[in-house]
Design a protein around this motif. Sequence first.
Motif, mmCIF file in Angstrom:
data_model
loop_
_atom_site.group_PDB
_atom_site.id
_atom_site.type_symbol
_atom_site.label_atom_id
_atom_site.label_comp_id
_atom_site.label_asym_id
_atom_site.label_seq_id
_atom_site.Cartn_x
_atom_site.Cartn_y
_atom_site.Cartn_z
ATOM 1 N N ASN A 55 0.839 -1.194 0.000
ATOM 2 C CA ASN A 55 0.000 0.000 0.000
ATOM 3 C C ASN A 55 0.880 1.252 0.000
ATOM 4 O O ASN A 55 0.639 2.199 -0.751
ATOM 5 C CB ASN A 55 -0.910 -0.019 1.223
ATOM 6 C CG ASN A 55 -1.992 1.024 1.199
ATOM 7 O OD1 ASN A 55 -2.084 1.834 0.297
ATOM 8 N ND2 ASN A 55 -2.823 1.011 2.215
ATOM 9 N N CYS A 56 1.902 1.240 0.816
ATOM 10 C CA CYS A 56 2.853 2.353 0.886
ATOM 11 C C CYS A 56 3.484 2.603 -0.478
ATOM 12 O O CYS A 56 3.465 3.717 -0.998
ATOM 13 C CB CYS A 56 3.913 2.010 1.933
ATOM 14 S SG CYS A 56 5.517 2.780 1.725
ATOM 15 N N GLN A 94 2.556 1.561 -3.488
ATOM 16 C CA GLN A 94 1.584 1.904 -4.525
ATOM 17 C C GLN A 94 1.175 3.371 -4.441
ATOM 18 O O GLN A 94 1.051 4.058 -5.462
ATOM 19 C CB GLN A 94 0.342 1.010 -4.422
ATOM 20 C CG GLN A 94 -0.618 1.191 -5.578
ATOM 21 C CD GLN A 94 0.031 0.833 -6.916
ATOM 22 O OE1 GLN A 94 0.602 -0.235 -7.062
ATOM 23 N NE2 GLN A 94 -0.066 1.723 -7.877
ATOM 24 N N ASN A 95 0.980 3.883 -3.241
ATOM 25 C CA ASN A 95 0.615 5.293 -3.096
ATOM 26 C C ASN A 95 1.778 6.208 -3.457
ATOM 27 O O ASN A 95 1.561 7.297 -3.986
ATOM 28 C CB ASN A 95 0.097 5.567 -1.684
ATOM 29 C CG ASN A 95 -1.348 5.173 -1.550
ATOM 30 O OD1 ASN A 95 -2.232 5.832 -2.078
ATOM 31 N ND2 ASN A 95 -1.590 4.072 -0.870
ATOM 32 N N TYR A 96 3.002 5.768 -3.192
ATOM 33 C CA TYR A 96 4.175 6.538 -3.610
ATOM 34 C C TYR A 96 4.216 6.630 -5.139
ATOM 35 O O TYR A 96 4.400 7.707 -5.701
ATOM 36 C CB TYR A 96 5.451 5.880 -3.077
ATOM 37 C CG TYR A 96 6.710 6.634 -3.406
ATOM 38 C CD1 TYR A 96 7.120 7.707 -2.629
ATOM 39 C CD2 TYR A 96 7.493 6.287 -4.506
ATOM 40 C CE1 TYR A 96 8.283 8.407 -2.928
ATOM 41 C CE2 TYR A 96 8.653 6.974 -4.809
ATOM 42 C CZ TYR A 96 9.036 8.034 -4.020
ATOM 43 O OH TYR A 96 10.178 8.739 -4.332
ATOM 44 N N TYR A 133 1.353 8.871 -6.453
ATOM 45 C CA TYR A 133 1.643 10.299 -6.274
ATOM 46 C C TYR A 133 2.523 10.823 -7.412
ATOM 47 O O TYR A 133 2.228 11.844 -8.025
ATOM 48 C CB TYR A 133 2.321 10.547 -4.926
ATOM 49 C CG TYR A 133 2.859 11.944 -4.801
ATOM 50 C CD1 TYR A 133 2.007 13.034 -4.666
ATOM 51 C CD2 TYR A 133 4.227 12.197 -4.850
ATOM 52 C CE1 TYR A 133 2.495 14.322 -4.581
ATOM 53 C CE2 TYR A 133 4.726 13.481 -4.758
ATOM 54 C CZ TYR A 133 3.852 14.534 -4.620
ATOM 55 O OH TYR A 133 4.340 15.822 -4.544
ATOM 56 N N TYR A 189 -2.410 11.311 -2.404
ATOM 57 C CA TYR A 189 -1.472 10.186 -2.431
ATOM 58 C C TYR A 189 -0.246 10.469 -1.568
ATOM 59 O O TYR A 189 0.274 9.583 -0.895
ATOM 60 C CB TYR A 189 -1.034 9.878 -3.862
ATOM 61 C CG TYR A 189 -2.170 9.484 -4.766
ATOM 62 C CD1 TYR A 189 -2.856 8.291 -4.568
ATOM 63 C CD2 TYR A 189 -2.563 10.302 -5.815
ATOM 64 C CE1 TYR A 189 -3.905 7.925 -5.395
ATOM 65 C CE2 TYR A 189 -3.611 9.949 -6.641
ATOM 66 C CZ TYR A 189 -4.273 8.758 -6.432
ATOM 67 O OH TYR A 189 -5.310 8.409 -7.242
ATOM 68 N N GLN A 190 0.211 11.710 -1.607
ATOM 69 C CA GLN A 190 1.378 12.080 -0.809
ATOM 70 C C GLN A 190 1.084 11.939 0.684
ATOM 71 O O GLN A 190 1.900 11.398 1.431
ATOM 72 C CB GLN A 190 1.824 13.499 -1.124
ATOM 73 C CG GLN A 190 3.098 13.887 -0.413
ATOM 74 C CD GLN A 190 3.543 15.282 -0.757
ATOM 75 O OE1 GLN A 190 2.722 16.172 -0.964
ATOM 76 N NE2 GLN A 190 4.841 15.473 -0.829
ATOM 77 N N TYR A 231 1.022 8.098 1.500
ATOM 78 C CA TYR A 231 2.315 7.405 1.582
ATOM 79 C C TYR A 231 3.175 7.966 2.708
ATOM 80 O O TYR A 231 3.933 7.222 3.333
ATOM 81 C CB TYR A 231 3.047 7.373 0.235
ATOM 82 C CG TYR A 231 3.916 8.544 -0.147
ATOM 83 C CD1 TYR A 231 5.124 8.780 0.481
ATOM 84 C CD2 TYR A 231 3.555 9.392 -1.185
ATOM 85 C CE1 TYR A 231 5.940 9.837 0.115
ATOM 86 C CE2 TYR A 231 4.357 10.441 -1.566
ATOM 87 C CZ TYR A 231 5.553 10.665 -0.913
ATOM 88 O OH TYR A 231 6.361 11.714 -1.290
ATOM 89 N N LYS A 232 3.035 9.233 3.026
ATOM 90 C CA LYS A 232 3.819 9.777 4.138
ATOM 91 C C LYS A 232 3.346 9.238 5.486
ATOM 92 O O LYS A 232 4.128 9.173 6.426
ATOM 93 C CB LYS A 232 3.780 11.307 4.130
ATOM 94 C CG LYS A 232 4.693 11.895 3.087
ATOM 95 C CD LYS A 232 4.835 13.380 3.244
ATOM 96 C CE LYS A 232 5.894 13.887 2.277
ATOM 97 N NZ LYS A 232 6.229 15.277 2.516
ATOM 98 N N CYS A 246 4.582 5.033 4.919
ATOM 99 C CA CYS A 246 5.954 4.638 4.590
ATOM 100 C C CYS A 246 6.971 5.169 5.590
ATOM 101 O O CYS A 246 6.889 6.334 5.993
ATOM 102 C CB CYS A 246 6.347 5.179 3.221
ATOM 103 S SG CYS A 246 5.304 4.647 1.862
ATOM 104 N N VAL A 275 11.313 6.391 1.742
ATOM 105 C CA VAL A 275 10.979 7.507 0.856
ATOM 106 C C VAL A 275 12.252 8.221 0.402
ATOM 107 O O VAL A 275 12.411 8.540 -0.773
ATOM 108 C CB VAL A 275 10.012 8.492 1.550
ATOM 109 C CG1 VAL A 275 9.788 9.728 0.706
ATOM 110 C CG2 VAL A 275 8.682 7.800 1.851
#
Length: 86
Positions: free
Chosen positions: A29-30, A32-34, A37, A57-58, A61-62, A65, A70
């Motif tokens: 999930n982390c 994929q969202n990175y 974004y 998205y940012q 993931y922030k 993750c 990152v």
Amino acid sequence: MAETIEEKIKGYRTAPFDARFPNTNQTRNCFQNYLDYHRCNKALSARDQDTAPCDWYQRVYKSLCPMSWVAKWDEQIENGNFPGKI
């Protein structure tokens, strides 16, 4: 009442449930969202559109993750050896 996307984004403190990733391990999930974004930023920037919708998205993931991941991914993007397709 109808909320704008910006108001909804500001209201979230952490990532909401995502049915694509039902398990407790949120690594995928982390990542994929990175990717989402950066893909969103690239697509909207290419069309000279506002990139504010990409902030969702940012934020996700922030919140999911580890910052060391990152930082590593950002460095890989700068060096041109990032494994994901953006």
